[in-house]
Design a protein around this motif. Structure first.
Motif, PDB file in Angstrom:
ATOM      1  N   UNK A  15      44.465  43.239  39.081  1.00 27.60           N
ATOM      2  CA  UNK A  15      45.776  43.574  39.620  1.00 27.60           C
ATOM      3  C   UNK A  15      46.841  42.555  39.226  1.00 27.60           C
ATOM      4  N   UNK A  16      46.437  41.321  38.889  1.00 28.47           N
ATOM      5  CA  UNK A  16      47.421  40.307  38.528  1.00 28.47           C
ATOM      6  C   UNK A  16      46.795  38.949  38.325  1.00 28.47           C
ATOM      7  N   UNK A  17      47.616  38.023  37.836  1.00 27.19           N
ATOM      8  CA  UNK A  17      47.203  36.637  37.627  1.00 27.19           C
ATOM      9  C   UNK A  17      48.312  35.754  38.181  1.00 27.19           C
ATOM     10  N   UNK A  18      47.934  34.706  38.887  1.00 22.32           N
ATOM     11  CA  UNK A  18      48.931  33.810  39.482  1.00 22.32           C
ATOM     12  C   UNK A  18      48.366  32.408  39.623  1.00 22.32           C
ATOM     13  N   UNK A  31      45.000  23.313  38.943  1.00 25.64           N
ATOM     14  CA  UNK A  31      45.405  23.742  37.615  1.00 25.64           C
ATOM     15  C   UNK A  31      44.835  25.095  37.230  1.00 25.64           C
ATOM     16  N   UNK A  32      44.025  25.671  38.105  1.00 24.36           N
ATOM     17  CA  UNK A  32      43.397  26.959  37.797  1.00 24.36           C
ATOM     18  C   UNK A  32      44.397  28.100  37.952  1.00 24.36           C
ATOM     19  N   UNK A  33      43.972  29.270  37.549  1.00 22.14           N
ATOM     20  CA  UNK A  33      44.739  30.491  37.756  1.00 22.14           C
ATOM     21  C   UNK A  33      43.887  31.407  38.623  1.00 22.14           C
ATOM     22  N   UNK A  34      44.526  32.181  39.462  1.00 22.72           N
ATOM     23  CA  UNK A  34      43.832  33.127  40.324  1.00 22.72           C
ATOM     24  C   UNK A  34      43.986  34.518  39.721  1.00 22.72           C
ATOM     25  N   UNK A  35      42.853  35.127  39.385  1.00 21.83           N
ATOM     26  CA  UNK A  35      42.860  36.504  38.891  1.00 21.83           C
ATOM     27  C   UNK A  35      42.653  37.397  40.114  1.00 21.83           C
ATOM     28  N   UNK A  36      43.668  38.190  40.426  1.00 21.34           N
ATOM     29  CA  UNK A  36      43.605  39.095  41.579  1.00 21.34           C
ATOM     30  C   UNK A  36      43.036  40.430  41.117  1.00 21.34           C
ATOM     31  N   UNK A  41      35.608  47.957  47.580  1.00 19.32           N
ATOM     32  CA  UNK A  41      35.115  47.042  48.613  1.00 19.32           C
ATOM     33  C   UNK A  41      36.205  46.124  49.138  1.00 19.32           C
ATOM     34  N   UNK A  42      37.380  46.102  48.480  1.00 18.23           N
ATOM     35  CA  UNK A  42      38.481  45.256  48.917  1.00 18.23           C
ATOM     36  C   UNK A  42      38.945  44.312  47.820  1.00 18.23           C
ATOM     37  N   UNK A  43      39.807  43.375  48.197  1.00 15.88           N
ATOM     38  CA  UNK A  43      40.386  42.427  47.249  1.00 15.88           C
ATOM     39  C   UNK A  43      39.361  41.384  46.827  1.00 15.88           C
ATOM     40  N   UNK A  44      39.397  41.022  45.541  1.00 17.44           N
ATOM     41  CA  UNK A  44      38.536  39.969  45.001  1.00 17.44           C
ATOM     42  C   UNK A  44      39.443  38.994  44.262  1.00 17.44           C
ATOM     43  N   UNK A  45      39.337  37.705  44.594  1.00 18.51           N
ATOM     44  CA  UNK A  45      40.108  36.662  43.931  1.00 18.51           C
ATOM     45  C   UNK A  45      39.142  35.792  43.138  1.00 18.51           C
ATOM     46  N   UNK A  46      39.459  35.558  41.861  1.00 10.96           N
ATOM     47  CA  UNK A  46      38.597  34.763  40.995  1.00 10.96           C
ATOM     48  C   UNK A  46      39.412  33.594  40.462  1.00 10.96           C
ATOM     49  N   UNK A  47      38.981  32.371  40.760  1.00  9.67           N
ATOM     50  CA  UNK A  47      39.647  31.172  40.252  1.00  9.67           C
ATOM     51  C   UNK A  47      39.088  30.864  38.869  1.00  9.67           C
ATOM     52  N   UNK A  48      40.003  30.707  37.905  1.00  7.52           N
ATOM     53  CA  UNK A  48      39.611  30.501  36.512  1.00  7.52           C
ATOM     54  C   UNK A  48      40.470  29.389  35.917  1.00  7.52           C
ATOM     55  N   UNK A  51      41.714  27.668  30.028  1.00  7.54           N
ATOM     56  CA  UNK A  51      41.033  27.944  28.754  1.00  7.54           C
ATOM     57  C   UNK A  51      40.078  29.146  28.815  1.00  7.54           C
ATOM     58  N   UNK A  52      39.579  29.501  29.989  1.00  2.80           N
ATOM     59  CA  UNK A  52      38.658  30.628  30.142  1.00  2.80           C
ATOM     60  C   UNK A  52      39.352  31.916  30.580  1.00  2.80           C
ATOM     61  N   UNK A  53      40.654  31.861  30.823  1.00  3.09           N
ATOM     62  CA  UNK A  53      41.370  32.998  31.385  1.00  3.09           C
ATOM     63  C   UNK A  53      41.273  34.247  30.497  1.00  3.09           C
ATOM     64  N   UNK A  54      41.522  34.110  29.197  1.00  2.00           N
ATOM     65  CA  UNK A  54      41.443  35.282  28.310  1.00  2.00           C
ATOM     66  C   UNK A  54      40.046  35.884  28.302  1.00  2.00           C
ATOM     67  N   UNK A  55      39.038  35.034  28.294  1.00  2.00           N
ATOM     68  CA  UNK A  55      37.650  35.507  28.297  1.00  2.00           C
ATOM     69  C   UNK A  55      37.339  36.323  29.562  1.00  2.00           C
ATOM     70  N   UNK A  56      37.781  35.814  30.701  1.00  4.13           N
ATOM     71  CA  UNK A  56      37.529  36.495  31.980  1.00  4.13           C
ATOM     72  C   UNK A  56      38.287  37.820  32.035  1.00  4.13           C
ATOM     73  N   UNK A  57      39.523  37.825  31.590  1.00  5.61           N
ATOM     74  CA  UNK A  57      40.312  39.063  31.607  1.00  5.61           C
ATOM     75  C   UNK A  57      39.653  40.115  30.707  1.00  5.61           C
TER      76      UNK A  57
END
Length: 63
Positions: A15-18, A31-36, A41-48, A51-57
């Motif tokens: 849903x977004x990155x912040x 310094x991480x980014x939160x991938x929303x 099942x509901x909202x999931x927040x992933x701290x990334x 450097x790994x952000x593109x891989x996770x997305x």
């Protein structure tokens, strides 16, 4: 410390990155980014770290 494998809910949709909020920054690296993500099942927040952000997305897009 042993690595733990996370199990993500089915039908996860990004849903977004912040930046982390001040409260979140206490628990994760500020310094991480939160991938929303949303799922049935509901909202999931992933701290990334940036450097790994593109891989996770890309991995989330293939789910």
């Amino acid at each position: 410390m042993a690595k733990q494998e996370a199990v993500l809910p089915a039908d996860l949709c990004r849903a977004g990155v912040r930046s982390p909020s001040l409260r979140e920054a206490v628990a994760v690296n500020p310094g991480s980014r939160i991938v929303e993500c949303e799922s049935p099942a509901g909202e999931v927040l992933i701290a990334v770290m940036p450097p790994e952000l593109d891989h996770v997305i890309k991995a989330l897009e293939s789910v």
